[in-house]
Design a protein around this motif. Structure first.
Motif, PDB file in Angstrom:
ATOM      1  N   TRP A 180       0.859  -1.186   0.000  1.00  0.00           N
ATOM      2  CA  TRP A 180       0.000   0.000   0.000  1.00  0.00           C
ATOM      3  C   TRP A 180       0.892   1.232   0.000  1.00  0.00           C
ATOM      4  N   HIS A 181       0.550   2.187  -0.855  1.00  0.00           N
ATOM      5  CA  HIS A 181       1.343   3.411  -1.006  1.00  0.00           C
ATOM      6  C   HIS A 181       0.655   4.569  -0.283  1.00  0.00           C
ATOM      7  N   PHE A 182       1.389   5.250   0.594  1.00  0.00           N
ATOM      8  CA  PHE A 182       0.851   6.355   1.381  1.00  0.00           C
ATOM      9  C   PHE A 182       1.615   7.645   1.082  1.00  0.00           C
ATOM     10  N   THR A 183       0.908   8.773   1.097  1.00  0.00           N
ATOM     11  CA  THR A 183       1.543  10.083   1.007  1.00  0.00           C
ATOM     12  C   THR A 183       1.192  10.877   2.254  1.00  0.00           C
ATOM     13  N   LEU A 184       1.862  11.980   2.435  1.00  0.00           N
ATOM     14  CA  LEU A 184       1.653  12.818   3.617  1.00  0.00           C
ATOM     15  C   LEU A 184       0.190  13.220   3.757  1.00  0.00           C
ATOM     16  N   ASP A 185      -0.480  13.463   2.647  1.00  0.00           N
ATOM     17  CA  ASP A 185      -1.870  13.919   2.683  1.00  0.00           C
ATOM     18  C   ASP A 185      -2.850  12.804   3.059  1.00  0.00           C
TER      19      ASP A 185
END
Length: 425
Positions: A180-185
């Motif tokens: 799973w790919h996460f970003t700051l937002d």
């Protein structure tokens, strides 16, 4: 077990519910919520993990394990009643989670692979996967032999040619891996003000990796945020703490020594530089001569905005390969001599973050450092061929000294620089 008290995003909840593959990886930017989601999943797994095998937590060092894994797990504001059922002492090789014994194993070099010998694994949690040696991880996978054993891992992005991406993540469908790919937002717990501050603190490569969560190659200038018109100053404020003089040792190559202080304006300052280039001067100096020159340089150093002359820094941070010079300094009675922390990428990232947040400035007299900073560049060939991030080893003597000093004294200055208090990888 209790529930996480912090708010979870839909993506976090989905990753927790779907992480039933033999290897499950949460990857993406810093502070994006991937760690909380992965730790909650790890707690759920420990509660129901198969018997007849060992559960392990893997990290680069005991310090990173304590900070990244057991720090959050023992925080009641995050994990509620479950936090009281987790026992760990920093530096220990054993922890207890929900009544089950957990082995804590560090993997910071090629020799670490031997620490897995004899392990019959029933499950593992891996902190900062890209910082683990390739062969160590392969051996860990091989050791998960108990039926139903699962591995959970987190990582920030790295070079797209890194083994973790090339050998495992890019083959997720083939190998039965979930990621799973996460970003700051993606993190609902962060305020808009904090997100804006984080985005401002990182620049260049580190912004693309740690804020946007991209797997990108290192290329071009290393300190992209360095602006001579802004970061080079003619005046230095009162220095509240003389942190160190930091030395990159050279006999044939230049010898560079930087004096670094913490200003009352909550910035770091390189206030002066001693540099000797034996090729230009046509004279090589001995260890004893360098030590004497250092003492004269510091003894004549004026304190900014005072009438005081002579500086005694708290630490003298020396290139760790310069064993003979370190010994010379000890013989000369220099206090606070210590080998530098030479973790290159961590040091570069710290310096880059300081420049990006305008918390590091350089006095105009540090001519060698000023000459080197704009041209300090990534080795594009190493990045393209081997997936390795490293700087070009050319004209890097004063910039290495800067990295040594800033990184080694970080515990002293970081609490006094507010914009960097929560900036971490």
């Amino acid at each position: 077990m209790g529930t996480v008290d912090a708010q979870l995003s839909e993506k976090q909840e989905r990753s927790i519910g779907q992480s039933t593959a033999w290897l499950n990886v949460w990857e993406g930017s810093v502070r994006s919520g991937k760690t909380i989601a992965s730790l909650l999943r790890w707690l759920m797994y420990v509660e129901t993990a198969p018997a007849g095998g060992e559960l392990v937590v893997i990290g680069k060092t005991f310090d990173t394990v304590a900070r990244n894994v057991f720090g959050p797990l023992t925080d009641p504001s995050l994990f509620g009643p479950a936090a009281k059922m987790i026992k760990y002492t920093r530096g220990a090789s054993v922890a207890w989670i929900l009544g089950r014994q957990i082995e804590v194993i560090t993997a910071n070099d090629a020799k670490a692979e031997g620490r897995l010998r004899g392990l019959t694994g029933a499950g593992a949690y891996v902190d900062e996967l890209t910082l683990i040696p390739k062969e160590f991880f392969k051996r860990l996978v091989d050791r998960m032999s108990v039926t139903g054993a699962l591995i959970f891992a987190t990582t920030n992005p790295d070079n797209p040619g890194h083994w973790a991406r090339k050998d495992w993540l890019n083959r997720a469908s083939e190998l039965g891996i979930r990621s799973w790919h996460f970003t700051l937002d993606d993190n609902p717990a962060l305020s808009a003000e904090y997100v804006a501050r984080m985005k401002k603190a990182f620049t260049g490569l580190w912004y693309r990796r740690f804020i946007l969560g991209q797997w990108v190659m290192s290329e071009g200038a290393i300190y992209e945020a360095f602006d001579p018109a802004h970061h080079i100053v003619d005046d230095v404020p009162l220095i509240g703490r003389w942190l160190c003089d930091a030395i990159d040792y050279g006999t044939v190559n230049p010898f560079a020594d930087l004096l670094i202080g913490l200003g009352i304006d909550q910035r770091l300052y390189v206030t002066s530089e001693y540099r000797h280039d034996s090729r230009t001067a046509r004279k090589q100096m001995t260890d004893a001569e360098y030590s004497a020159a250092r003492r004269r340089w510091l003894a004549a150093m004026p304190h900014p905005r005072t009438n005081v002359v002579g500086v005694q820094p708290e630490w003298t941070v020396v290139d760790p390969s310069a064993a003979s010079f370190i010994e010379q300094l000890h013989r000369d009675g220099v206090p606070g001599v210590t080998p530098a922390d030479n973790t290159v990428l961590d040091g570069i990232r710290t310096v880059a973050t300081l420049f990006g947040a305008d918390r590091l400035r350089v006095h105009r007299s540090a001519a060698g450092l000023i000459d080197e900073l704009p041209g300090y560049s990534w080795d594009d060939e190493a990045a393209a061929k081997g997936g390795e991030d490293k700087p070009i080893k050319q004209d890097d003597h004063s910039v290495d000294a800067l990295r040594y000093g800033v990184r080694t004294t970080e515990a002293l200055w970081r609490p006094h620089i507010p914009t960097l208090l929560e900036v971490a990888a």
